[in-house]
Enzyme design. Structure first.
Site, PDB file in Angstrom:
ATOM      1  CG  ASP A 168      -1.893   1.090   1.297  1.00 51.35           C
ATOM      2  OD1 ASP A 168      -2.256   1.601   0.225  1.00 51.35           O
ATOM      3  OD2 ASP A 168      -2.305   1.461   2.410  1.00 51.35           O
ATOM      4  CD  GLU A 202      -0.407   5.290  -3.929  1.00 54.60           C
ATOM      5  OE1 GLU A 202       0.143   5.591  -2.857  1.00 54.60           O
ATOM      6  OE2 GLU A 202      -1.180   4.329  -4.068  1.00 54.60           O
ATOM      7  CG  ASP A 250      -8.122   4.549   0.933  1.00 54.00           C
ATOM      8  OD1 ASP A 250      -7.996   3.305   1.002  1.00 54.00           O
ATOM      9  OD2 ASP A 250      -7.289   5.346   1.413  1.00 54.00           O
TER      10      ASP A 250
END
Ligand code: GLC
Length: 786
Positions: free
Chosen positions: A407, A410, A484
């Site tokens: 997670d 990015e 999310d």
């Protein structure tokens, strides 16, 4: 924040429009044929044209320096040797393979790509390729009135992206995902054009921030980047399936997932202690709700230090993992890239001492704020760093862990820009580049490090990796969940076109957080969402800290019963779904498909965002609004059978369908097959009996490839797998089933039954030419032993 008020549209706020002023690349100066294509010298640099296969051609031009044929790590293919003809005429140059013709007009340079029948796929008209003095590059193409655009990875909005403008820049977005929320976590600079039933593809291999614009101009579209080369591939199609095969030949396909990874997964931010995890597992077992995976979110760690456990909350992780595995439940921990700045923490020490973290050009390590506070970020563009990071996963594999959840890759940083300083330098195997250039690769390269490390340590077992961020090619390493989302009905609706477009972008293993991540879910929403989840490739219920619990039993018995039923259905359908995953591995074909993928000539399917197909013969049309028990369903050509009631529906029509809370509308095409196993608690339990459901209806050529292997190892790569190719001909009360076995593997099942639905009178059935007699007949079903 003022930006969240009307102040955002204050007249004085108008953002300065960048000076785009693109220069045209000018005219052809010289043409030279090469082994795989041509080099065309233009006034703005060399344009290289390379046939990768007869049906794939690449165009590269660097207006700012030497054109290079080096590719991003998305690419795994090398050009094959392709026969082609080259012709250098006065006004234009022609390059022609068996599948594609490239025409280059000389003054000014304008490209046209056509298929073997002379149909134009891509044409530059008034505008061609361009660049400006901010080092931006752009390509303009004509847009046909009949064009529809799909792919682009993970985007909000409807299925067809005509009229949209999209940016590729991996971004952590907790704010609600709205139709205008762009970009999200993944960058897949690729799309498929569907025009009058034929498809072709385009992949723009540029790692900078890229923009795809199908909005600004009425009859043209463009794609461009903030830097780098013009570097794109055109894939000829002509079927959507062909485009996927071509695109995934360039960027790779999924390994066959471990079977347990396509079961039901339960997650929460966070299950905070060993006790809580054990209780959770026991509740599933007591209630008989199937389950394969429980996730450990950030609370399992010691102050969010990756590769650690908080020993107060999780005193015996190895015991926990092995006790659960005995019950057929795997544990997947989250691993974020940020390594806590802490001179007493081994991973940080090793990272600093080994030079593994991203740095400024002057040598200072970049530190950014994430869950553990100030953190350093491994530089995954370096193979040395990937090896180090991969090996660190020994910490998890030694505990018996086989799956990892990546997670915040990015990478996300808690600051205004949401990411790393763009000036940071990545090593990039001796070819250092800024974060501005390589930002979009961070998740992909972290995935590569993690997947490879896990694979090495698992000694023959298949690892499972889940990732939030990625770039083209991420399917080689990871499944993707869509970040999310919220417990909104709108987000359930939005997840369908999003996951379908991910599938069309080479990423067949994807899904949203079922039930919604943030915001409070409710019984009806969770029920309707779980119904859909049972048929989406990745099936995980996950929810955020501070919001309502949403385990299957959280909203009372009424909902629990239906949720359980649909999780069970997922397990019953596993042999079918697993076969579709094997197909995705073989050819890139997605598991979850928009209807346009199978019916590209049917205009009713082009914008159909609220229905999907599982494989080529099953249509799912969920209810995605509260308090609603009816919906319109579009069924394409053929006859369709209601999976629950056996009722028949005509194709090429819209129907009003009733679906009470416990019904997910599912339709099976007549004349096709669905293969099911038994109800079970986990995928660890083998199917003793397999049932092949044949929905009787005229058909002359239906085929399904039932796939089976051991579900956990890579032995399938050495031929230890079985594909049962089942071909069906149904006509005039006769069914001819031909089953051809390919490969060597002793399947789990001892018996196989063939159930024929939809016939009342006698029926003659032969299997591989031998006439069978029915062992059972009830209502409109005949059962035969195979
Ligand atoms: C991010 C992830 C979410 C996770 C949370 C805590 O928001 O997207 O899935 O639960 O971080 O780790």
């Amino acid at each position: 924040m003022l930006e969240d008020t009307s102040f955002a549209i204050h007249p004085g706020q108008k953002k300065q429009v960048k000076n785009r002023n693109f220069n045209d690349i000018g005219k052809v100066i010289k043409f030279e044929q090469t082994a795989n294509g041509a080099t065309v010298q233009t006034e703005s640099g060399d344009l290289k044209i390379v046939f990768y296969r007869a049906d794939i051609v690449r165009f590269v031009l660097n207006p700012f320096g030497d054109t290079t044929l080096a590719s991003s790590p998305a690419l795994i293919a090398e050009p094959e040797s392709v026969d082609f003809l080259a012709e250098d005429a006065d006004e234009d140059i022609l390059l022609q393979s068996a599948k594609l013709t490239v025409q280059i007009k000389k003054n000014p340079v304008r490209l046209t790509v056509s298929d073997q029948d002379g149909n134009v796929l891509i044409r530059e008209a008034a505008k061609g390729m361009g660049y400006n003095h901010s080092n931006e590059v752009i390509c303009f193409k004509e847009m046909d009135v009949a064009d529809h655009f799909y792919g682009f990875g993970e985007k909000t909005g409807f299925l067809d992206k005509r009229g949209e403008k999209m940016t590729m820049w991996n971004t952590d977005v907790y704010a609600p995902h709205n139709p205008e929320t762009d970009p999200l976590y993944q960058s897949i600079p690729y799309f498929m054009t569907l025009r009058n039933g034929s498809a072709h593809g385009l992949f723009f291999d540029n790692t900078f921030k890229t923009t795809f614009d199908f909005k600004t101009e009425k009859d043209g579209y463009s794609f461009g980047a903030e830097g780098g080369q013009i570097d794109y591939y055109v894939m000829s199609g002509p079927e959507p399936k062909d485009v996927l095969e071509q695109y995934t030949a360039l960027t790779g396909r999924i390994p066959i997932p471990p079977k347990w990874a396509i079961g039901y997964h339960q997650s929460r931010y966070s299950y905070e202690s060993e006790q809580e995890v054990r209780e959770l597992a026991n509740t599933f077992l007591e209630k008989g709700i199937p389950l394969d995976v429980i996730y450990l979110d950030i609370h399992y760690m010691n102050e969010y230090r990756v590769f650690t456990f908080d020993r107060a909350r999780f005193p015996k992780p190895a015991q926990l993992v092995s006790d659960l595995k005995e019950k057929g439940i795997r544990v997947i921990p989250i691993v974020d890239p940020g390594v806590k700045e802490d001179p007493e923490y081994k991973i940080y020490q090793e990272g600093v001492q080994g030079g593994h973290f991203c740095k400024y050009i002057e040598g200072k390590i970049y530190l950014g704020d994430v869950w553990p506070g100030n953190s350093a970020f491994p530089d995954f563009t370096s193979s040395r760093v990937r090896k180090w990071w991969g090996e660190k996963h020994e910490f998890y594999t030694n505990l018996g862990i086989e799956g990892i959840w990546n997670d915040m890759n990015e990478p996300a940083v808690f600051n205004e820009t949401k990411t790393m300083d763009l000036k940071v330098i990545h090593e990039n195997e001796g070819d250092p580049k800024t974060h501005r250039e390589l930002h979009n690769l961070y998740g992909l390269m972290m995935g590569k490090a993690t997947y490879t490390g896990m694979k090495n340590q698992l000694e023959g077992l298949r690892p499972f990796l889940l990732t939030r961020a990625g770039f083209a090619g991420v399917q080689r390493y990871a499944a993707v969940w869509t970040g999310d989302n919220r417990s909104f009905w709108e987000h359930l609706q939005l997840s369908l076109p999003m996951v379908m477009n991910l599938g069309l972008s080479g990423i067949p293993f994807a899904g949203p957080d079922v039930g919604g991540f943030a915001h409070d879910s409710n019984g009806e929403l969770l029920t309707r969402w779980t119904q859909v989840g049972a048929f989406t490739p990745y099936f995980r219920n996950h929810s955020a800290i501070g919001f309502a619990r949403q385990e299957p039993w959280s909203f009372g018995e009424k909902y629990e019963k239906i949720i359980k039923k649909y999780i069970e259905i997922r397990y019953q359908w596993l042999p079918h779904l697993y076969s579709l995953f094997a197909e995705a591995h073989r050819s890139g074909t997605p598991v979850m498909r928009p209807l346009m993928f199978e019916y590209p000539h049917d205009a009713n399917t082009y914008q159909l965002s609220d229905q999907f197909m599982v494989g080529d013969n099953v249509i799912v049309a969920p209810i995605m609004q509260p308090g609603i028990e009816h919906r319109a369903v579009y069924l394409p050509e053929g006859q369709w059978i209601d999976y629950w009631t056996g009722e028949e529906w005509a194709g090429e029509q819209h129907h009003l369908i009733k679906a009470e809370l416990d019904v997910l509308p599912v339709f099976i095409k007549k004349g096709s097959l669905v293969v099911q196993g038994e109800l079970k608690q986990t995928t660890e339990m083998k199917d003793e009996k397999l049932t092949v459901h044949l929905y009787y209806g005229d058909c002359t050529d239906y085929s399904f490839k039932l796939y089976q292997d051991d579900g956990i190892s890579f032995d399938y790569e050495n031929g230890k797998c079985l594909t049962k190719e089942m071909n069906v001909i149904c006509q005039d009360g006769k069914v001819d089933l031909t089953i051809t076995d390919r490969g060597k593997f002793q399947p789990d099942w001892k018996t196989v039954e063939l159930v024929i639905h939809g016939v009342c009178d006698n029926i003659s059935v032969s299997v591989n030419g031998i006439v069978k007699s029915a062992i059972k007949k009830n209502e409109q079903m005949f059962t035969f032993q195979l």
